[in-house]
Design a protein around this motif. Sequence first.
Motif, PDB file in Angstrom:
ATOM      1  N   TRP A  10       0.823  -1.208   0.000  1.00  0.00           N
ATOM      2  CA  TRP A  10       0.000   0.000   0.000  1.00  0.00           C
ATOM      3  C   TRP A  10       0.855   1.256   0.000  1.00  0.00           C
ATOM      4  O   TRP A  10       1.137   1.837   1.044  1.00  0.00           O
ATOM      5  N   ILE A  51       0.746   4.788  -0.380  1.00  0.00           N
ATOM      6  CA  ILE A  51      -0.180   5.908  -0.525  1.00  0.00           C
ATOM      7  C   ILE A  51       0.568   7.235  -0.487  1.00  0.00           C
ATOM      8  O   ILE A  51      -0.009   8.286  -0.292  1.00  0.00           O
ATOM      9  N   LEU A  59       3.275   7.880   3.693  1.00  0.00           N
ATOM     10  CA  LEU A  59       2.512   9.104   3.948  1.00  0.00           C
ATOM     11  C   LEU A  59       3.354  10.163   4.653  1.00  0.00           C
ATOM     12  O   LEU A  59       3.353  11.342   4.279  1.00  0.00           O
ATOM     13  N   PHE A  84      -2.794  11.421  -4.537  1.00  0.00           N
ATOM     14  CA  PHE A  84      -3.873  10.800  -3.766  1.00  0.00           C
ATOM     15  C   PHE A  84      -4.999  10.360  -4.696  1.00  0.00           C
ATOM     16  O   PHE A  84      -5.553   9.278  -4.546  1.00  0.00           O
ATOM     17  N   ILE A  94      -4.713   7.028  -6.365  1.00  0.00           N
ATOM     18  CA  ILE A  94      -5.093   5.820  -5.612  1.00  0.00           C
ATOM     19  C   ILE A  94      -6.512   5.430  -5.986  1.00  0.00           C
ATOM     20  O   ILE A  94      -6.818   4.264  -6.249  1.00  0.00           O
ATOM     21  N   ILE A  95      -7.392   6.449  -6.022  1.00  0.00           N
ATOM     22  CA  ILE A  95      -8.784   6.177  -6.369  1.00  0.00           C
ATOM     23  C   ILE A  95      -8.871   5.694  -7.814  1.00  0.00           C
ATOM     24  O   ILE A  95      -9.622   4.775  -8.125  1.00  0.00           O
ATOM     25  N   PHE A 101      -8.200   2.117  -8.068  1.00  0.00           N
ATOM     26  CA  PHE A 101      -9.314   1.270  -7.632  1.00  0.00           C
ATOM     27  C   PHE A 101     -10.454   1.282  -8.636  1.00  0.00           C
ATOM     28  O   PHE A 101     -11.031   0.243  -8.932  1.00  0.00           O
ATOM     29  N   ARG A 152     -12.837  16.937  -4.187  1.00  0.00           N
ATOM     30  CA  ARG A 152     -12.449  15.913  -3.216  1.00  0.00           C
ATOM     31  C   ARG A 152     -13.684  15.186  -2.676  1.00  0.00           C
ATOM     32  O   ARG A 152     -13.651  13.986  -2.427  1.00  0.00           O
ATOM     33  N   GLY A 183     -14.286  11.176  -2.966  1.00  0.00           N
ATOM     34  CA  GLY A 183     -14.603  10.299  -1.844  1.00  0.00           C
ATOM     35  C   GLY A 183     -15.890   9.529  -2.092  1.00  0.00           C
ATOM     36  O   GLY A 183     -15.943   8.309  -1.908  1.00  0.00           O
TER      37      GLY A 183
END
Lengths: 349, 306
Positions: A72, A74, A137, A268, A271-272, A275, A313, A317
């Motif tokens: 992971w 991140i 991080l 960041f 990362i999304i 996925f 953002r 989310g």
Amino acid sequence: MRVAAPVVASLLTLIVGSIFFASLGHDPLPTLYAFFIEPLNSLNGLSEWLLKASPLILIACGLAVGFRANVWNIGAEGQFTMGAIAASGVGLFWPNPDSVLLLPLMFIAGMGAGMAWAAIPAFLRARMNTNEILVTLMMTYIATLFLSYLVHGPWRDPAGFNYPQTALLPTAALFASFDPAYRLNPSIFITVVAVLLMWLFTDRSFLGYKMSVSGAAPLAARYAGFRESAAVWIGLLAGGAAAGIAGMAEAAGPLGQLSPQISPGYGFAAIIVAFIGRLNAFGIVLGGLLMSLLFLGGEGVQMTLGLPSALTRIFQGILLFFLLAADFFIFYRIRLIRPARDTHALETA
Amino acid sequence: MDLFIAIFTGTIIAATPLIFAALGELVVEKSGVLNLGIEGMMLMGAALAFWAVTAGYSMPAAILAGALAGAAASLLFGVLALTFLTNQYAAGLALAIFGSGVSAFLGRGFGSEPIEALHGVDFPVLSGLPLIGPLLFRFDPMVYLALAMFVAISWFLYRTKAGLVLRTIGESPQTSHAIGYPVIRIRYMAVLFGGAMAGLAGAYLSVAYTPLWVENMTAGKGWIALALVVFATWRPLRILLGAWLFGGMTILQLQGQALGLEVPSELLSALPYLATIIVLVLISRNRQMLALHFPASLAKPFRPAS
């Protein structure tokens, strides 16, 4: 079915977005239009769309290699920052600013710096068993502070009226745009190559397969003799290299110089993207295009409707929430279980 | 002497948000759930509490609002991680990003004016004592609340049956389910409690520690709290000590900047993050020590077999 989840999640995000806009007193349809359609209504919009999608896709490809093995990383934001710093350093201080070697050197410097920044958590995880989530991080915060130090201190442009920014990179250190009117530049081909490389690695190589096994069934991987530390190193270095290159392309592309704020959160958001793309090369391309649109739309409604850019953002989310929830309905079957009335019912249940 | 008092009290105050957030996360992790979204929940708590003060609500109401905001945010995570059995890492990250976005969105109208900070308490006699008064008895109530929470959580986890059940669920949800404990419901309660504690931590930041609103004002404290739980090897007392250690680091760094040390301020600001990494490395090297109190089912989704 695996494709359905991102589509459903996107649609649900749109619906929640409409309700949200309506509750703010904005007519949802025109607002959604301003958020998602208007940015793409012009050649310039399309150019910006691809320009922003490129780093997202590039970084997400690198990160997904690690995520597949349950590594992971991140802290891509920090690796991106270090890549941009190293590349700009080469661009600013290389003795011959007209050299044709400048861009390739910056590429190597950016990639190297990103990998070096990721190598620290990789070493700590592989050798010292240290949680890579927290280390990557923390290293992002350190990278951001290092950038701030450089642009406020030693690298500040002496002719820059005390603004915290470096001098502009020389022309030979910049990707020339395809068309002077738009900002899109050939660095997008790097991303195309990265997508192909990632596809080859994950879908066509034994090493990539071993990495996936490490992630899906760690015990089986160990039994088969796949080294966990190899997965850690490859996973983190792939992410670091990709993020470093993305940082270099950003510095040598739209930025052209360093300032304290060089990324709107690409590291960041990637990362999304990874996925949404189901950790799959071509899925990531679509995810990156969608995420880029979220960034553009956020900027768009900020300018036209005065809505805050934090909306981007929030939508990021919500999108991830829905995506994760949608998976549940795809991987599990819902069954209503009534409480048993007597022992006989219990036996047959 | 004044400098000593300033450093000592500053340390305790700087540690307070970390104590709230890390103790909350400890309870969550002890139940076998890993919520990475502390940063997001803290920001929600900070934003709501700040808003409540500017809207004219009383201080206790504002702090309560912060706790509720954190709990509400954690519910999003809970539904995903516990009901929808998603990857807990991803769900926590989503919450961190979402919370930062929502808090920035709420905070756009807050302006940049500071509010009147939470007052220190005035104990009769005690606060007036020389030396001991300023050292121990003039903090704001939240500082004492954090310490009370430490006592309460230590007692709950290790001295009550409910705490034992919670820890059992964290070790083996299958066994607990077989015995008849409502695993999912208890985990929900743990997650909500962790959210409320993170909300309190955030509220402390925006109404007491730096009583003004700045976007992303937590600046990584949520993640440091997460690291503290690992550092503490899942034991309450070490969380307290770790939080003081970090609080001390923060204050020394601020004092260093105030004294105008010949060091770039960015280097000093990076110290807490560097220290987090170093401390994590030192602790994690010893696998045995980590494994001793590590909740065995941490971050593994649990589905009751029907």
